[in-house]
Design a protein around this motif. Structure first.
Motif, PDB file in Angstrom:
ATOM      1  N   PRO A  25       0.818  -1.212   0.000  1.00 31.44           N
ATOM      2  CA  PRO A  25       0.000   0.000   0.000  1.00 31.44           C
ATOM      3  C   PRO A  25       0.853   1.263   0.000  1.00 31.44           C
ATOM      4  O   PRO A  25       2.004   1.267   0.419  1.00 31.44           O
ATOM      5  CB  PRO A  25      -0.788  -0.112   1.309  1.00 31.44           C
ATOM      6  N   SER A  95      -4.782  -1.330   4.222  1.00 29.95           N
ATOM      7  CA  SER A  95      -5.316  -1.704   2.915  1.00 29.95           C
ATOM      8  C   SER A  95      -6.013  -3.049   2.877  1.00 29.95           C
ATOM      9  O   SER A  95      -6.612  -3.387   1.848  1.00 29.95           O
ATOM     10  CB  SER A  95      -4.206  -1.669   1.858  1.00 29.95           C
ATOM     11  N   LYS A  98      -9.479  -2.819   1.691  1.00 30.68           N
ATOM     12  CA  LYS A  98      -9.881  -2.931   0.289  1.00 30.68           C
ATOM     13  C   LYS A  98     -10.668  -4.209   0.026  1.00 30.68           C
ATOM     14  O   LYS A  98     -11.545  -4.247  -0.842  1.00 30.68           O
ATOM     15  CB  LYS A  98      -8.649  -2.861  -0.614  1.00 30.68           C
ATOM     16  N   HIS A 144      -7.228  -2.590  -9.939  1.00 34.31           N
ATOM     17  CA  HIS A 144      -6.125  -1.638 -10.138  1.00 34.31           C
ATOM     18  C   HIS A 144      -5.703  -1.536 -11.594  1.00 34.31           C
ATOM     19  O   HIS A 144      -4.531  -1.350 -11.907  1.00 34.31           O
ATOM     20  CB  HIS A 144      -4.917  -2.030  -9.272  1.00 34.31           C
ATOM     21  N   ARG A 150      -1.711   6.130  -8.101  1.00 28.26           N
ATOM     22  CA  ARG A 150      -1.767   5.631  -6.723  1.00 28.26           C
ATOM     23  C   ARG A 150      -2.428   6.650  -5.803  1.00 28.26           C
ATOM     24  O   ARG A 150      -3.276   6.317  -4.987  1.00 28.26           O
ATOM     25  CB  ARG A 150      -0.348   5.330  -6.227  1.00 28.26           C
ATOM     26  N   TYR A 170      -4.550  11.651   4.745  1.00 27.76           N
ATOM     27  CA  TYR A 170      -5.822  11.711   4.019  1.00 27.76           C
ATOM     28  C   TYR A 170      -6.868  12.575   4.724  1.00 27.76           C
ATOM     29  O   TYR A 170      -7.971  12.744   4.212  1.00 27.76           O
ATOM     30  CB  TYR A 170      -6.376  10.298   3.833  1.00 27.76           C
ATOM     31  N   TYR A 195      -1.095  -0.482  -8.714  1.00 30.55           N
ATOM     32  CA  TYR A 195      -1.783  -0.288  -7.443  1.00 30.55           C
ATOM     33  C   TYR A 195      -2.243   1.153  -7.256  1.00 30.55           C
ATOM     34  O   TYR A 195      -1.469   2.090  -7.365  1.00 30.55           O
ATOM     35  CB  TYR A 195      -0.851  -0.675  -6.303  1.00 30.55           C
ATOM     36  N   ASN A 197      -4.560   3.455  -4.606  1.00 30.79           N
ATOM     37  CA  ASN A 197      -5.427   3.752  -3.470  1.00 30.79           C
ATOM     38  C   ASN A 197      -6.602   4.615  -3.912  1.00 30.79           C
ATOM     39  O   ASN A 197      -7.733   4.441  -3.440  1.00 30.79           O
ATOM     40  CB  ASN A 197      -4.634   4.480  -2.381  1.00 30.79           C
ATOM     41  N   GLN A 264     -11.149   8.672   1.699  1.00 24.42           N
ATOM     42  CA  GLN A 264     -10.317   7.566   1.216  1.00 24.42           C
ATOM     43  C   GLN A 264     -10.516   6.298   2.044  1.00 24.42           C
ATOM     44  O   GLN A 264      -9.845   5.301   1.812  1.00 24.42           O
ATOM     45  CB  GLN A 264      -8.835   7.965   1.267  1.00 24.42           C
ATOM     46  N   ALA A 267     -10.324   2.603   0.931  1.00 27.86           N
ATOM     47  CA  ALA A 267      -9.012   2.058   0.555  1.00 27.86           C
ATOM     48  C   ALA A 267      -8.151   1.688   1.747  1.00 27.86           C
ATOM     49  O   ALA A 267      -7.109   1.052   1.569  1.00 27.86           O
ATOM     50  CB  ALA A 267      -8.253   3.064  -0.312  1.00 27.86           C
ATOM     51  N   GLY A 268      -8.560   2.068   2.986  1.00 25.30           N
ATOM     52  CA  GLY A 268      -7.670   1.730   4.100  1.00 25.30           C
ATOM     53  C   GLY A 268      -8.090   2.198   5.471  1.00 25.30           C
ATOM     54  O   GLY A 268      -7.250   2.237   6.369  1.00 25.30           O
TER      55      GLY A 268
END
Length: 372
Positions: A25, A95, A98, A144, A150, A170, A195, A197, A264, A267-268
């Motif tokens: 990630p 991540s 995801k 992806h 990214r 973020y 990849y 994010n 975000q 994504a994580g």
């Protein structure tokens, strides 16, 4: 053809297979600048749980502090080993989030709300008109292969400064801002796996938009409540963190701010526990979990990557089509790994409150290179 396997940190490399560079990630790159601060020595917590499992994994945990490991054997029985941690302690999973977004995609497909080929413009309408990503599909975002970068260009300076300050890079960018970031981005290398994010964050926000809700509520309704994952949640902002949350540690041992990731978050941004994560992985293994098709339904098979709905596949035995199905994760102060074998049903979860990768340990427990 095989996707990249996580690197094994043992002193001697495996003799049977070639290990390629893992899909790490973006957090791994972001936190590197924080390592310029003065280092703090780390001390691994006292072991609890299964003594044999603890003894097997301890040599691979140099520099870690609180760690939780759960291992599922082919019969479905589970074992836990903790270091300063219990099965119910909260960790940021980075991540690995995801894969939950992938499960939401699988659920939406099952409900007939979208298909894998639904495009960004079909969900956002005129808002996406003229954007390079307008005709990208949910399948491309989940694998992806959309060509999105990214990180959004607007994030690059923020990411650098956040590394120095040990902040969430973020923070302050909500769901609508993330969508705008994606719509403003130029695509590169579309069709090959690179990849992103940003791509998975967009995927999650599109699913929320398609179902008329927000990401955290959709996650709660379709994945967490049906699977009874009471220790798992997406806080979105720091104000929503539970009292059970503790700040993690960078590679230098310094405390890091929580990463809740706002827009975000798909994504994580999820927090969870070892017990919940093993319940979740078991649901992927036996198909009983909501959105379980996300782990096994391959949407992209390229020369170097095999990707389902946000789950990576690595071929262990090409003739028998034996696969390691996995994802790793990392935030400013945490790392994680979750995965299972397609043939035996063995599963593993590794969570740590240090930004030191545990990919090799997790994969090693599944391949037998870490004998437990």
């Amino acid at each position: 053809m095989s996707a990249s396997l996580p690197d094994q940190p043992a002193a001697a490399p495996p003799s049977r297979r070639t290990l390629l560079t893992a899909t790490i990630p973006a957090a791994a790159a972001l936190i590197g600048v924080g390592a310029l601060s003065f280092p703090r020595p780390a001390s691994l917590g006292e072991p609890t749980g299964d003594t044999d499992l603890a003894a097997a994994v301890a040599p691979h945990l140099k520099g870690h502090q609180r760690v939780a490991v759960m291992l599922r054997d082919p019969s479905g029985a589970t074992r836990f080993a903790g270091f300063g941690s219990s099965e119910s302690d909260e960790f940021e999973i980075g991540s690995v989030t995801k894969t939950f977004t992938g499960a939401l995609l699988a659920c939406a497909i099952e409900e007939g709300e979208v298909s894998a080929e639904t495009t960004v413009e079909e969900i956002l309408g005129e808002r996406a008109s003229g954007s390079e990503v307008a005709d990208a599909t949910l399948a491309e975002l989940a694998t992806h292969t959309s060509g999105l970068p990214r990180l959004a260009s607007a994030m690059l300076w923020r990411a650098t400064t956040a590394g120095f300050l040990r902040h969430d890079p973020y923070a302050g960018r909500d769901a609508q801002t993330v969508i705008d970031d994606a719509l403003a981005s130029s695509l590169s290398g579309r069709g090959t796996s690179s990849y992103s994010n940003l791509g998975v964050a967009l995927e999650g926000q599109l699913l929320a938009a398609a179902t008329g809700t927000d990401y955290a509520s959709l996650l709660q309704e379709r994945i967490l409540e049906p699977a009874q994952l009471t220790g798992t949640y997406a806080p979105i902002t720091p104000e929503n963190l539970r009292e059970t949350h503790r700040r993690g540690h960078g590679v230098n041992g310094l405390r890091q701010a929580a990463w809740t990731m706002e827009g975000q978050a798909p994504a994580g941004g999820i927090c969870s526990t070892a017990a919940d994560m093993m319940t979740y992985v078991t649901g992927m293994i036996d198909g009983s979990g909501p959105g379980a098709a996300a782990a096994t339904e391959v949407l992209h098979e390229g020369e170097d990557k095999i990707v389902a709905m946000n789950w990576f596949h690595s071929v262990l035995d090409e003739e028998a089509d034996t696969r390691l199905i996995w994802h790793n994760g990392q935030t400013g102060g945490y790392s994680s790994f979750a995965g299972f074998r397609s043939d035996t049903g063995q599963g593993v979860v590794v969570l740590t409150d240090s930004a030191r990768p545990v990919d090799g340990l997790g994969a090693g427990l599944l391949t037998g290179e870490v004998a437990a």
